[in-house]
Write an enzyme that holds these catalytic residues in place. Structure first.
Site, PDB file in Angstrom:
ATOM      1  N   LEU A  84     -43.072  77.845  12.490  1.00  0.00           N
ATOM      2  CA  LEU A  84     -41.932  78.755  12.344  1.00  0.00           C
ATOM      3  C   LEU A  84     -41.508  78.859  10.893  1.00  0.00           C
ATOM      4  CD1 LEU A  84     -39.721  77.464  15.289  1.00  0.00           C
ATOM      5  CD2 LEU A  84     -40.676  79.748  15.088  1.00  0.00           C
ATOM      6  N   GLU A 115     -32.093  78.663  20.676  1.00  0.00           N
ATOM      7  CA  GLU A 115     -32.435  77.391  21.342  1.00  0.00           C
ATOM      8  C   GLU A 115     -32.274  76.255  20.338  1.00  0.00           C
ATOM      9  OE1 GLU A 115     -36.525  78.025  22.311  1.00  0.00           O
ATOM     10  OE2 GLU A 115     -36.060  79.797  23.492  1.00  0.00           O
ATOM     11  N   LYS A 117     -33.175  73.305  18.156  1.00  0.00           N
ATOM     12  CA  LYS A 117     -34.526  72.922  17.717  1.00  0.00           C
ATOM     13  C   LYS A 117     -34.655  71.405  17.787  1.00  0.00           C
ATOM     14  CE  LYS A 117     -37.917  73.668  14.136  1.00  0.00           C
ATOM     15  NZ  LYS A 117     -38.322  72.265  14.132  1.00  0.00           N
ATOM     16  N   ASP A 119     -36.032  67.659  17.587  1.00  0.00           N
ATOM     17  CA  ASP A 119     -36.843  66.950  16.609  1.00  0.00           C
ATOM     18  C   ASP A 119     -37.773  66.018  17.361  1.00  0.00           C
ATOM     19  OD1 ASP A 119     -37.699  66.357  14.144  1.00  0.00           O
ATOM     20  OD2 ASP A 119     -35.978  65.128  13.560  1.00  0.00           O
ATOM     21  N   TYR A 226     -40.179  75.627  25.852  1.00  0.00           N
ATOM     22  CA  TYR A 226     -39.497  76.711  25.163  1.00  0.00           C
ATOM     23  C   TYR A 226     -40.277  78.023  25.086  1.00  0.00           C
ATOM     24  CZ  TYR A 226     -42.057  74.690  21.168  1.00  0.00           C
ATOM     25  OH  TYR A 226     -43.018  74.189  20.337  1.00  0.00           O
ATOM     26  N   LYS A 316     -32.362  75.923   9.867  1.00  0.00           N
ATOM     27  CA  LYS A 316     -32.290  74.458   9.777  1.00  0.00           C
ATOM     28  C   LYS A 316     -30.890  73.960   9.407  1.00  0.00           C
ATOM     29  CE  LYS A 316     -36.528  72.805  10.265  1.00  0.00           C
ATOM     30  NZ  LYS A 316     -37.098  72.131   9.194  1.00  0.00           N
ATOM     31  N   CYS A 410     -18.359  34.565  -4.465  1.00  0.00           N
ATOM     32  CA  CYS A 410     -17.773  35.885  -4.229  1.00  0.00           C
ATOM     33  C   CYS A 410     -17.774  36.676  -5.538  1.00  0.00           C
ATOM     34  CB  CYS A 410     -16.342  35.722  -3.704  1.00  0.00           C
ATOM     35  SG  CYS A 410     -15.439  37.276  -3.668  1.00  0.00           S
ATOM     36  N   CYS A 413     -13.790  36.979  -6.583  1.00  0.00           N
ATOM     37  CA  CYS A 413     -12.918  35.855  -6.941  1.00  0.00           C
ATOM     38  C   CYS A 413     -13.690  34.589  -7.297  1.00  0.00           C
ATOM     39  CB  CYS A 413     -11.935  35.570  -5.812  1.00  0.00           C
ATOM     40  SG  CYS A 413     -12.722  34.842  -4.363  1.00  0.00           S
ATOM     41  N   CYS A 428     -16.581  35.577   2.045  1.00  0.00           N
ATOM     42  CA  CYS A 428     -15.945  34.918   0.906  1.00  0.00           C
ATOM     43  C   CYS A 428     -14.898  33.970   1.488  1.00  0.00           C
ATOM     44  CB  CYS A 428     -15.279  35.962   0.016  1.00  0.00           C
ATOM     45  SG  CYS A 428     -13.921  35.319  -0.967  1.00  0.00           S
ATOM     46  N   CYS A 434      -8.351  35.848  -2.965  1.00  0.00           N
ATOM     47  CA  CYS A 434      -9.367  36.797  -3.417  1.00  0.00           C
ATOM     48  C   CYS A 434      -8.721  38.172  -3.563  1.00  0.00           C
ATOM     49  CB  CYS A 434     -10.514  36.843  -2.412  1.00  0.00           C
ATOM     50  SG  CYS A 434     -11.719  38.124  -2.802  1.00  0.00           S
TER      51      CYS A 434
HETATM   52  N1  5U1 Z   1     -36.803  75.558  20.832  1.00  0.00           N
HETATM   53  C1  5U1 Z   1     -37.943  75.909  20.208  1.00  0.00           C
HETATM   54  N2  5U1 Z   1     -38.592  75.116  19.369  1.00  0.00           N
HETATM   55  N3  5U1 Z   1     -39.665  75.808  18.966  1.00  0.00           N
HETATM   56  C2  5U1 Z   1     -40.676  75.451  18.114  1.00  0.00           C
HETATM   57  N4  5U1 Z   1     -38.579  77.079  20.338  1.00  0.00           N
HETATM   58  C3  5U1 Z   1     -39.669  77.034  19.569  1.00  0.00           C
HETATM   59  N5  5U1 Z   1     -40.627  77.943  19.371  1.00  0.00           N
HETATM   60  C4  5U1 Z   1     -41.632  77.621  18.541  1.00  0.00           C
HETATM   61  C5  5U1 Z   1     -41.681  76.372  17.890  1.00  0.00           C
HETATM   62  C6  5U1 Z   1     -42.790  76.045  16.973  1.00  0.00           C
HETATM   63  O1  5U1 Z   1     -42.620  78.517  18.306  1.00  0.00           O
HETATM   64  C7  5U1 Z   1     -42.618  79.757  19.027  1.00  0.00           C
HETATM   65  C8  5U1 Z   1     -41.716  80.730  18.363  1.00  0.00           C
HETATM   66  C9  5U1 Z   1     -44.003  80.271  19.036  1.00  0.00           C
END
Ligand code: 5U1
Length: 757
Positions: A84, A115, A117, A119, A226, A316, A410, A413, A428, A434
């Protein structure tokens, strides 16, 4: 059961367990208790072991993992897994929207699907005729690794779609580990001397790419789907992304319900801001929001640029983790003398702010993370939390990196620094001698929840200490207007305000006063509990450690205690079975369980832990071992009790309390109500929880008034709570009380109830 019956039963169990999995992991609405699920699961495992052909590719038993692999096979993604483009900031989101409108030659608003994102780790999953057949990592986008057995173990991933059309459905999603599971996993890893993961993303990726999928199964990984990948089915597909998500959800796939439709770019920006605010409260890590054009015909028209779609963008959040250099470590001394190592860093922009200092917590943490001065380190700043050093990048360690050592004296002091064995925190030993401890104690004393003395900020406190105008908090009450005016930044009005605030603070409550004293470990709530329990400083002062610590042994009642004493004395026990003095504690415990009716093994073990020999047991009397209703204060455990008793055994502290009272600090007597002749009280048997702010009475006054009428006052709401006494600005306790359908009493109703009782 005949073989045919067993096969029917296996099918029935597979169906049941698949349904329960969905209820538990996707709908969040389990129909049966966990123990019952486990029972069915084991039954199915036995049946499948007896008839291996019954273990179909969608059997729920596959969720516990399969035999370890030697290596992962490669998988070609028939439709590439894209990445993306990114946007940082509102302007870049607007640029994105404008680019799309220009390309589509329209000025009409574009609808997006937003949506969170996640991690985690992107994966592709292929279902053939509704059956989960193959799962792979993203890899380089064209080729990934076949991790099918590992993906089968994901709790919320259905192995069989419901109502799926015949043919191939490929979906894509993100596998992740929630924050709590991540913390739990790291605790276990640490306990087992195994690798500790830096963040939930690494933990999820590491757990998913294990050759032994039974280990993956032990990690509570989850997935949110997703998008679709290559779909070859004989059915009409939805015409928008939003409807695609709905279609996938209807087939039982887990979709993040925080996703939303945004009618235009402004609504999209508002969604981003809302999710950014909620970020720390979410139970999983996210690093931004993905916006996708909702209409699939527009997506097709927009197409792709290099390996990213033009119709989607990852907006982001400001990075919460960055790499920088650890230049030095200083040790900060807190109010109770605890030394906290503080990292001095090459300044770095992280989490939306410039960071040059971060906490290293304590020496145990430094050792565990293996951090050295000079290291390149990862710094994290999330929300309002103090920035912290997460880890060191050992592979980039410079040759001149130095170990971090706790000072022996310390740094403020010069008093000795003490680190008791088994305790992470070093302290300490200077106490009020102190300067750092004095400064922190004064800051605490004047703070809002303590004596609430407005206008005495850090800068003024520092000057008062430097000029030796103040050493102890009680000295604040002898400050003159002239002394205050002599300080930098203090003019007439400020001096008058400070003097007035000092005067106002003299009328306080016992709870606030106890909190202001700064007894180690005693927070605001415990201070209030102590105030209501003891009613006066003198009573609290007289309390010994024994008073706080529960007596007797839980699980041993009056009758059992008597029976134990008789049994160990040998009077009623058959001579042949008599205890002998060469029995070990463990043998005594076993013997007691066999010979004293009603004595449970747990209680017996506790008993011999305290009295490990027959001689010692023979010297105790029943009163010492029977569990007694504890007179202890709620929330005061052994460590806190030791701090309290220690605080009141210090001559300096007692003198300071005296000086404060002589300076004019006072509080209303805790209300007492005459007891009726029969000893019963009007609110006997009732339990209240107090929350929020009140305009008339203070919280400890309300608490005292209720307790003096026989009620119990506790700190947390449960189904056993009679009512919640609720003032202004109440928070989670009110929410919980409402959810439990409890009675809520406001200040006016409370006053009425107290006057009637
Ligand atoms: N929630 C979400 N994460 N994500 C990552 N949607 C989403 N879509 C992605 C990616 C790499 O790629 C599609 C747009 C193809």
């Amino acid at each position: 059961m005949s073989a045919a019956d067993k096969k029917t039963r296996a099918l029935e169990l597979q169906e049941k367990l698949t349904r329960y999995n969905r209820q538990y992991h996707i709908d969040d609405n389990p129909e049966i208790p966990d123990a019952e699920y486990d029972q069915f699961f084991r039954e199915l495992q036995h049946l499948e072991a007896e008839f291996p052909e019954l273990q179909t590719a969608d059997s729920p038993t596959l969720k516990v993992g399969a035999a370890p692999l030697d290596r992962f096979e490669k998988v070609d993604h028939r439709m590439p897994m894209l990445s993306l483009g990114n946007a940082f900031g509102e302007d870049e989101l607007k640029d994105f929207d404008k680019r799309l409108k220009d390309r589509l030659k329209t000025s009409a608003a574009i609808e997006y699907v937003a949506e969170p994102k996640l991690d985690g780790l992107a994966v592709s999953l292929v279902y053939i005729d509704g059956l989960f057949t193959q799962g792979a990592t993203r890899g380089d986008g064209s080729t990934g690794e076949d991790i099918t057995p590992n993906l089968r173990t994901l709790r919320n991933l259905p192995l069989q779609l419901s109502g799926a059309p015949r043919g191939r459905i490929e979906v894509r999603g993100e596998v992740f580990l929630d924050k709590k599971s991540f913390a739990r996993l790291n605790r276990e890893q640490e306990k087992n001397n195994a690798k500790v993961f830096v963040n939930p993303r690494n933990a999820a990726a590491g757990s998913l790419r294990l050759l032994d999928s039974t280990i993956t199964a032990s990690r509570p990984l989850r997935i949110y789907i997703y998008s679709i990948g290559l779909v070859e089915v004989d059915a009409e597909l939805p015409s928008s992304h939003w409807d695609t998500l709905k279609w996938l959800s209807d087939m039982g796939l887990p979709i993040n319900d925080a996703s939303a439709r945004c009618g235009d770019v402004e609504t999209s920006q508002a969604y981003y801001e809302k999710i950014l605010r909620q970020r720390d409260a979410l139970d999983y890590e996210i690093d931004g929001v993905v916006f996708k054009v909702n209409r699939l015909d527009l997506q097709a028209e927009l197409g792709f640029v290099s390996r990213a779609p033009r119709w989607a963008i990852a907006y982001k959040f400001p990075a919460q983790e960055m790499t920088t250099r650890l230049l030095a470590v200083d040790f900060q001394v807190g109010r109770t003398g605890a030394l906290t190592p503080v990292a001095r860093l090459e300044p770095v922009f992280v989490g939306g702010a410039m960071v040059s200092n971060a906490t290293l917590h304590n020496m145990d943490e430094i050792e565990r993370k293996g951090i050295m001065i000079g290291d390149n380190v990862i710094v994290r700043r999330a929300g309002d939390v103090i920035p912290e050093v997460v880890s060191a990048i050992e592979s980039a360690r410079p040759a001149d990196a130095r170990l971090i050592a706790m000072p022996e004296q310390c740094p403020v002091c010069g008093s000795a620094v003490e680190r008791l064995s088994g305790v992470a925190v070093a302290k300490c030993t200077g106490g009020f001698n102190c300067a750092a401890q004095r400064r922190e104690a004064l800051k605490h004393f004047v703070s809002r929840k303590a004596m609430n003395i407005d206008g005495l900020g850090e800068k003024i406190i520092d000057q008062l200490l430097e000029r030796k105008l103040v050493t102890w908090p009680s000295d604040l009450y002898s400050l003159t207007r002239e002394q205050l005016l002599d300080l930098d930044l203090v003019k007439d009005k400020k001096a008058d305000n400070v003097l007035q605030a000092l005067e106002d603070s003299k009328q306080t409550s016992l709870g606030r006063f106890l909190f202001a004293l700064g007894i180690p470990e005693v927070g605001e709530t415990t201070a209030e509990q102590l105030a209501t329990h003891f009613g006066s400083i003198d009573n609290l002062h007289e309390a010994t450690l024994d008073y706080f610590i529960p007596k007797g042994i839980s699980g041993i009642g009056n009758v059992t205690a008597q029976a134990i004493i008789e049994a160990v004395g040998g009077s009623t026990v058959d001579k042949a079975r008599e205890l002998t003095t060469d029995y070990t504690a463990e043998q005594i415990s076993e013997w007691l369980v066999q010979n004293v009716s009603g004595l449970k093994a747990v209680a017996a073990r506790k008993l011999v832990a305290r009295y490990p020999t027959l001689e010692s047991l023979r010297q105790v009397d029943a009163n010492a071992i029977r569990s007694q209703p504890s007179p202890t204060v709620e929330g005061v455990g052994e460590i806190m009790a030791a701090h309290i008793v220690n605080f009141f055994s210090s001559h300096d502290n007692l003198q300071e309390i005296d000086r404060l009272i002589k300076a004019g600090i006072s509080w209303p007597d805790i209300a007492s109500v005459e007891e009726p002749e029969d000893g019963t009280k009007p609110l006997d048997g009732n339990t209240y929880v107090i929350t929020g702010k009140f305009s008339g009475l203070s919280r400890d006054e309300i608490s005292a008034a209720l307790q003096s009428r026989g009620a119990r006052v506790t700190g947390s709401v449960s189904k056993n709570t009679t009512a919640l006494v609720c003032g202004e600005a109440a928070g989670s306790k009110l929410t919980k009380a409402n959810a439990l359908g409890l009675t809520i009493i406001d200040e006016a109703e409370l006053e009425k109830m107290l006057s009637e009782n």
